[in-house]
Write a protein that holds these residues in place. Sequence first.
Motif, PDB file in Angstrom:
ATOM      1  N   TYR A 150       0.652  -1.138  -0.072  1.00 21.75           N
ATOM      2  CA  TYR A 150       0.083   0.008   0.072  1.00 21.75           C
ATOM      3  C   TYR A 150       0.876   1.306  -0.089  1.00 21.75           C
ATOM      4  CZ  TYR A 150      -3.120  -3.738   1.720  1.00 21.75           C
ATOM      5  OH  TYR A 150      -3.811  -4.733   1.796  1.00 21.75           O
ATOM      6  N   GLU A 151       0.329   2.126  -0.654  1.00 24.61           N
ATOM      7  CA  GLU A 151       1.223   3.369  -0.624  1.00 24.61           C
ATOM      8  C   GLU A 151       0.882   4.593   0.770  1.00 24.61           C
ATOM      9  OE1 GLU A 151       1.616   7.329  -3.646  1.00 24.61           O
ATOM     10  OE2 GLU A 151      -0.013   6.139  -3.808  1.00 24.61           O
ATOM     11  N   ILE A 152       2.055   4.887   0.909  1.00 21.56           N
ATOM     12  CA  ILE A 152       2.324   5.817   1.930  1.00 21.56           C
ATOM     13  C   ILE A 152       1.778   7.334   1.367  1.00 21.56           C
ATOM     14  CG2 ILE A 152       3.479   7.213   3.771  1.00 21.56           C
ATOM     15  CD1 ILE A 152       5.387   4.664   3.825  1.00 21.56           C
ATOM     16  N   ILE A 153       0.610   7.759   2.074  1.00 20.09           N
ATOM     17  CA  ILE A 153       0.098   9.228   1.581  1.00 20.09           C
ATOM     18  C   ILE A 153       0.252  10.203   2.313  1.00 20.09           C
ATOM     19  CG2 ILE A 153      -1.820   7.878   0.293  1.00 20.09           C
ATOM     20  CD1 ILE A 153      -3.808   8.443   2.320  1.00 20.09           C
ATOM     21  N   GLU A 154       0.801  10.085   3.909  1.00 21.88           N
ATOM     22  CA  GLU A 154       0.873  11.205   4.593  1.00 21.88           C
ATOM     23  C   GLU A 154       1.887  10.638   5.871  1.00 21.88           C
ATOM     24  OE1 GLU A 154      -1.262  14.093   7.830  1.00 21.88           O
ATOM     25  OE2 GLU A 154      -2.538  12.587   6.598  1.00 21.88           O
ATOM     26  N   ARG A 155       2.748  11.453   6.094  1.00 21.21           N
ATOM     27  CA  ARG A 155       3.495  11.112   7.610  1.00 21.21           C
ATOM     28  C   ARG A 155       2.967  11.858   8.433  1.00 21.21           C
ATOM     29  NH1 ARG A 155      10.188  11.516   7.992  1.00 21.21           N
ATOM     30  NH2 ARG A 155      10.352  10.288   9.989  1.00 21.21           N
ATOM     31  N   VAL A 156       2.411  11.185   9.441  1.00 18.61           N
ATOM     32  CA  VAL A 156       1.452  11.716  10.496  1.00 18.61           C
ATOM     33  C   VAL A 156       2.258  12.495  11.704  1.00 18.61           C
ATOM     34  CG1 VAL A 156      -0.267  11.297  11.983  1.00 18.61           C
ATOM     35  CG2 VAL A 156      -0.415  10.428   9.960  1.00 18.61           C
ATOM     36  N   GLY A 157       3.263  11.426  11.873  1.00 20.62           N
ATOM     37  CA  GLY A 157       4.623  11.927  12.936  1.00 20.62           C
ATOM     38  C   GLY A 157       5.722  11.273  12.643  1.00 20.62           C
TER      39      GLY A 157
END
Length: 239
Positions: free
Chosen positions: A132-139
């Motif tokens: 699956y693709e990473i769409i955001e770095r939350v932390g």
Amino acid sequence: MLKACALQFRGDWDEKLPLMEFAYNNSYQVSIGMSPFDALYGRQCRTPVYSDEVGEHRLVVSEDVELTRKQVQIIRERLKIAQDRQKSYADNRRKDLQFEVGDWVFLKLSPWKGVVRFGKRGKLSPRYIGPYEIIERVGPVVYRLALPADLARLHDVFHISMLRKYISDPSHVLEEQPVELEADFTYVEQPVQILDWKTQVLRSREIPLVKVLWRSHTVEEATWEPEDQMREQYLHLFE
């Protein structure tokens, strides 16, 4: 950490295990800012140093206490060595696991055996689905993934420990995810075949066991399960 410390004593680790537990429970823990004993009881552990008796008996007790004190000191030093070693391993792994938006990753699942032994469900080795693709770095160590529609009911933010980097390869054959996936990304694995039989002999009884091959796991990961429980839940395997 306790296991790593016990391995350093080898010959008499079982005799020193109570002292290891004592040393660990009364050692300062950075994560909680106190010792585990202090966190549980609100004070440090107190131990008797002298006996109420006098004379020779008191001298013997004092020597025993002094010997115990020295052993605990040695154990604390070895626990510190084990702790530092584990921290080093963890730090090195954390440095290696760094992702960017647009990276593709596998997601770790925790499969459980559908049988109960000693009152607990057995856990199998982790399995990965995706990519699956990473769409955001939350932390710093938390990422949001673009999950497919059939996983839309599940939370899409994951700790880095649940991810494994995917390197594109046309030869990869990727499996579909289990149908009954829980919110915490666990699922009950299904057995597919009985590989072998044996009997575990105890003092007062014998327990028939079967070696079970589980779906999505290799023969090397097959586990021994109680035959009666397997027959009760998976009778079709014995037909």
